[in-house]
Design an enzyme around this catalytic site. Structure first.
Site, short mmCIF file in Angstrom:
data_model
loop_
_atom_site.label_atom_id
_atom_site.label_comp_id
_atom_site.label_asym_id
_atom_site.label_seq_id
_atom_site.Cartn_x
_atom_site.Cartn_y
_atom_site.Cartn_z
N ASP A 155 0.53 -2.82 12.15
CA ASP A 155 0.80 -3.04 11.04
C ASP A 155 1.25 -4.68 10.98
O ASP A 155 2.14 -5.28 11.69
CB ASP A 155 1.77 -2.16 10.58
CG ASP A 155 2.41 -2.50 9.18
OD1 ASP A 155 2.70 -3.66 8.80
OD2 ASP A 155 2.48 -1.42 8.68
N ARG A 174 0.81 -1.27 -0.01
CA ARG A 174 -0.03 -0.03 0.04
C ARG A 174 0.93 1.31 0.18
O ARG A 174 1.43 1.55 0.91
CB ARG A 174 -0.83 0.06 1.12
CG ARG A 174 -2.43 0.13 1.02
CD ARG A 174 -3.13 -0.08 2.42
NE ARG A 174 -2.57 0.41 3.57
CZ ARG A 174 -3.55 0.62 4.63
NH1 ARG A 174 -4.58 0.92 4.39
NH2 ARG A 174 -2.93 1.19 5.66
N ASP A 190 4.85 -5.76 9.69
CA ASP A 190 5.69 -5.34 10.52
C ASP A 190 5.68 -6.11 12.03
O ASP A 190 6.67 -6.66 12.46
CB ASP A 190 5.59 -3.72 11.27
CG ASP A 190 6.02 -2.81 10.05
OD1 ASP A 190 6.98 -3.34 8.96
OD2 ASP A 190 5.73 -1.59 10.18
N THR A 225 -1.20 7.55 -0.67
CA THR A 225 -2.19 7.52 -1.54
C THR A 225 -3.06 6.18 -1.09
O THR A 225 -4.21 6.20 -1.21
CB THR A 225 -2.02 7.12 -3.20
OG1 THR A 225 -1.62 5.70 -2.92
CG2 THR A 225 -1.41 8.00 -3.58
C1 PRP Z 1 -1.36 -4.39 4.49
C2 PRP Z 1 -2.02 -5.68 4.78
C3 PRP Z 1 -2.82 -5.59 3.36
C4 PRP Z 1 -2.98 -4.04 3.23
C5 PRP Z 1 -4.61 -3.62 3.69
O1 PRP Z 1 -0.08 -4.66 3.77
O2 PRP Z 1 -1.11 -6.92 4.73
O3 PRP Z 1 -2.22 -6.18 2.29
O4 PRP Z 1 -2.15 -3.44 3.93
O5 PRP Z 1 -4.77 -2.47 3.24
P1 PRP Z 1 -5.71 -2.13 2.36
O6 PRP Z 1 -7.18 -3.04 2.38
O7 PRP Z 1 -6.16 -0.55 2.70
O8 PRP Z 1 -5.26 -2.23 0.81
P2 PRP Z 1 1.17 -3.50 3.37
O9 PRP Z 1 0.47 -2.76 2.03
O10 PRP Z 1 1.38 -2.76 4.58
O11 PRP Z 1 2.20 -4.40 2.91
P3 PRP Z 1 3.08 -5.38 3.89
O12 PRP Z 1 2.37 -6.61 3.92
O13 PRP Z 1 4.13 -5.59 2.93
O14 PRP Z 1 3.47 -4.84 5.11
N1 URA Z 2 -2.57 -2.89 7.11
C1 URA Z 2 -2.26 -3.31 8.39
O1 URA Z 2 -1.22 -4.01 8.57
N2 URA Z 2 -2.95 -2.89 9.42
C2 URA Z 2 -3.94 -1.90 9.28
O2 URA Z 2 -4.51 -1.46 10.37
C3 URA Z 2 -4.25 -1.53 7.92
C4 URA Z 2 -3.51 -1.90 6.85
#
Ligand code: PRP
Ligand code: URA
Length: 215
Positions: free
Chosen positions: A206, A110, A209, A114
């Site tokens: 997150d 994400r 993380d 944006t």
């Molecule tokens: C997080 C999560 C989803 C997304 C959800 O991933 O694991 O994939 O955000 O958010 P959305 O519904 O608003 O799209 P992130 O983009 O943080 O990536 P990561 O898992 O690599 O940390």
């Molecule tokens: N992605 C995450 O990992 N946590 C949230 O709360 C939203 C998006």
């Protein structure tokens, strides 16, 4: 499976063990190792419910004593597709339940400003039209990542997709259902809302993380 009439397309897994584990997952004091183990266990318990209507076929079995009939899951191998990174944390738990499952991968992150998904990887097994897919991501926030992942799966020919997430925000559920009403959404916690940065409240932070200790 109990459904949530208020949000079309959503099934909530309310099992007490799942709810218990989610409370530990939410706790900011839960360390990475335990967080990882809990995601693994919750995913397995959710998959048990999410696969309740998989098709079966009758097979002949020779027991040590006689020939009988039994049942086995029909069709091509179930395919798990984690959305990277956080979805990876759900794979091993489900593989304990369905060891022969295939595993595809969708790389999405994400954009911090944006909140729109940016895709960087896609690989799933062939014969997509003949397979059942479980798309995996612990978090459904705005829904942008899930919609993009389902778009990619469908472009590759997938026709039977279920989306498993652990924590969902109502706005994300609605966005996914509006874009893909044929895709059941199975989640274990329906939270209140998103904050101004797109994080789920109360949520668990997150997920990527916390799973990989990268904060
Ligand atoms: C997080 C999560 C989803 C997304 C959800 O991933 O694991 O994939 O955000 O958010 P959305 O519904 O608003 O799209 P992130 O983009 O943080 O990536 P990561 O898992 O690599 O940390
Ligand atoms: N992605 C995450 O990992 N946590 C949230 O709360 C939203 C998006």
């Amino acid at each position: 499976m109990p459904t949530t009439p208020a949000l079309p397309g959503l099934t909530l897994v309310r099992h007490p063990l799942v709810q218990h584990k989610i409370s530990i997952l939410r706790d900011r004091a839960t360390p990475t190792k335990i967080f990882k183990e809990l995601v693994d266990e919750i995913a397995m318990l959710m998959a048990y419910e999410a696969t309740i209507d998989l098709g079966l076929e009758t097979v002949e079995v020779d027991t040590p004593l006689e020939r009988t009939t039994g049942q086995r899951v029909s069709g091509k191998k179930l395919t798990l597709v984690p959305i990277l990174r956080a979805g990876l944390g759900m794979v091993e738990g489900i593989l304990k339940l369905v060891p022969a499952a295939r595993v595809g991968h969708i790389g999405l992150y994400r954009d911090h400003d944006t909140l729109e998904p940016v895709d960087y990887y896609f690989k799933i097994p062939g014969d997509a039209a003949e397979r059942d897919f479980l798309l995996l991501d612990p978090m459904l926030a705005t829904g942008g990542s899930a919609v993009a992942a389902i778009n990619s799966l469908k472009r590759a020919g997938a026709q039977r997709i279920r989306f498993l997430c652990i924590v969902a925000a109502p706005i994300g559920v609605t966005r996914v259902h509006d874009a893909h009403p044929d895709v059941p959404i199975i989640c274990a916690a329906l939270d209140r809302e998103l904050n101004e940065h797109g994080y789920i409240l109360p949520g668990l932070g997150d997920a990527g993380d916390r799973l990989f200790g990268t904060r």
